[in-house]
Design a protein around this motif. Structure first.
Motif, PDB file in Angstrom:
ATOM      1  N   GLN A  25       0.556  -0.640   0.378  1.00 47.86           N
ATOM      2  CA  GLN A  25      -0.025  -0.436   0.067  1.00 47.86           C
ATOM      3  C   GLN A  25       1.074   1.002   0.276  1.00 47.86           C
ATOM      4  N   GLU A  26       0.667   1.992  -1.176  1.00 45.94           N
ATOM      5  CA  GLU A  26       1.504   3.416  -0.906  1.00 45.94           C
ATOM      6  C   GLU A  26       0.402   4.516  -0.690  1.00 45.94           C
ATOM      7  N   GLU A  27       0.218   4.906   0.958  1.00 49.02           N
ATOM      8  CA  GLU A  27      -0.462   6.405   0.924  1.00 49.02           C
ATOM      9  C   GLU A  27       0.373   7.576   0.996  1.00 49.02           C
ATOM     10  N   ARG A  28       1.288   8.156   0.843  1.00 50.42           N
ATOM     11  CA  ARG A  28       2.024   8.936   1.072  1.00 50.42           C
ATOM     12  C   ARG A  28       2.053   9.849   0.039  1.00 50.42           C
ATOM     13  N   GLY A  31      -1.458   6.919  -3.377  1.00 44.41           N
ATOM     14  CA  GLY A  31      -2.398   6.694  -2.132  1.00 44.41           C
ATOM     15  C   GLY A  31      -3.458   5.311  -3.507  1.00 44.41           C
ATOM     16  N   LYS A  95      -6.653   4.483  -5.620  1.00 44.48           N
ATOM     17  CA  LYS A  95      -7.724   4.057  -4.141  1.00 44.48           C
ATOM     18  C   LYS A  95      -8.861   4.837  -5.355  1.00 44.48           C
ATOM     19  N   SER A 112     -10.246   4.464   0.178  1.00 39.59           N
ATOM     20  CA  SER A 112      -9.272   4.987   0.217  1.00 39.59           C
ATOM     21  C   SER A 112      -9.581   5.023   2.208  1.00 39.59           C
ATOM     22  N   LYS A 113     -11.070   4.848   2.557  1.00 37.05           N
ATOM     23  CA  LYS A 113     -11.237   4.783   3.886  1.00 37.05           C
ATOM     24  C   LYS A 113     -11.331   3.111   4.698  1.00 37.05           C
ATOM     25  N   ASN A 115      -8.738   0.460   6.216  1.00 36.90           N
ATOM     26  CA  ASN A 115      -7.405  -0.274   6.256  1.00 36.90           C
ATOM     27  C   ASN A 115      -7.163  -1.513   6.248  1.00 36.90           C
ATOM     28  N   THR A 120       4.725  -4.371   2.937  1.00 41.51           N
ATOM     29  CA  THR A 120       4.896  -3.866   2.249  1.00 41.51           C
ATOM     30  C   THR A 120       5.969  -4.602   1.717  1.00 41.51           C
TER      31      THR A 120
END
Length: 123
Positions: A25-28, A31, A95, A112-113, A115, A120
């Protein structure tokens, strides 16, 4: 099984993949949900695109789209800067372009909501 989900196209709800094949997952910056396998409802362009702005500036990638409705849902990174290099060759879903169907709860939620447990590729 508690966290299993299907990833669906936001445009037409076609199933694109699932959390069993989720590998990062790449969030920063972007997304993303990153998978090593997708369904036949995912198509990718043969020609490479080059990012001209934003987080993909200077990166070469193949766009991913939904085979059913044509919505662009992500990319396969071909070449990238060192901080994104770990994503090369994987199916990266935006996302914002997908929905998640949570199997146990039998409900659809914005990707996006959700978790997911930490996974990784960086290690």
């Amino acid at each position: 099984p508690e966290d299993c989900a299907m990833f669906q196209c936001r445009g037409c709800w076609a199933v694109l993949g699932d959390s069993l094949h989720l590998c990062a997952q790449e969030e920063r910056r972007l997304g993303l949900l990153v998978c090593f396998k997708v369904t036949n409802d995912v198509a990718w362009e043969d020609s490479l695109m080059i990012g001209l702005e934003g987080a993909l500036l200077g990166c070469a990638y193949n766009a991913l789209s939904c085979r059913s409705c044509g919505l662009v849902v992500g990319f396969i990174l071909y070449s990238a800067s060192s901080d994104l290099a770990y994503l090369r060759g994987f199916f990266c879903f935006f996302k914002d372009s997908i929905l998640c169907y949570l199997l146990k709860k039998q409900m659809i939620i914005e990707a996006s909501k959700v978790n997911f447990p930490a996974v990784t590729l960086k290690e």
